[in-house]
Design a protein around this motif. Structure first.
Motif: not given
Length: 186
Positions: A4-9, A14-16, A108-109, A174-179
């Motif tokens: 998870l630490s590698a996925l913070w960005m 995607s939450s924003v 969202c987060v 879709l926005l989350t997946a794309g990000t």
């Protein structure tokens, strides 16, 4: 596995993006305008309910405490006479959005962290965009949309409102997946 630490960005971005997309969908587009129409005889209903000082909460009217009572002739008569409602009573006063927007962003987060967790357990760094998109998208869609159908099934929320909210959930997924596909670690 990807931690998870590698996925913070991608979690944060995607939450924003979902928060911004939901703001556009709900505030700028007429998509949800008819979700909650006015109650017939609204003024009379409000005048009748106001003196009862019903505290904020969720209510079922008529209400029964036991399954025996639910099957009684008296309860059947209450249902027959009406009104039959599932009601959420909000606190009196102005509707402020700050709390709701904060809670929505935190939600969202949370959805995005779960999607990141599932994808991180299944996919290593360097996974191709389509594979990341597929797994993150399916998980995010489950988080944003699937539970909405319980309200349609059990509480008779309108099909139109449920479908529109499900489509919103698909857009958010879709926005989350794309990000995630774009920012997945290499």
């Amino acid at each position: 596995m990807t931690g998870l630490s590698a996925l913070w960005m991608p979690i944060l971005i995607s939450s924003v993006l979902v928060f911004i997309a939901s703001s556009i969908i709900h505030m700028l587009l007429p998509w949800h305008k008819g979700d909650y129409p006015s109650m017939p005889n609204e003024a009379k209903a409000i005048d009748a309910l106001r003196p009862l000082a019903i505290p904020p909460g969720d209510y079922m009217v008529p209400h029964c405490d036991t399954s025996q009572e639910m099957h009684s002739p008296e309860f059947a008569e209450k249902l027959k006479q009406g009104a039959v409602m599932v009601v959420t009573v909000l606190p009196n006063g102005p509707l402020t959005m700050g709390r709701n927007l904060l809670l929505w962003f935190l939600y969202c987060v949370v959805v995005t962290v779960f999607a990141a967790y599932v994808a991180g357990r299944a996919l290593p760094a360097g996974t191709s965009y389509p594979h990341v998109f597929q797994l993150v998208g399916a998980t995010a869609f489950a988080g944003y949309a699937l539970a909405l159908w319980q309200m349609f099934i059990w509480y008779r929320r309108s099909l139109s409102t449920t479908l529109k909210a499900t489509i919103d959930g698909l857009i958010y997924a879709l926005l989350t997946a794309g990000t995630f596909g774009w920012l997945w670690p290499h």
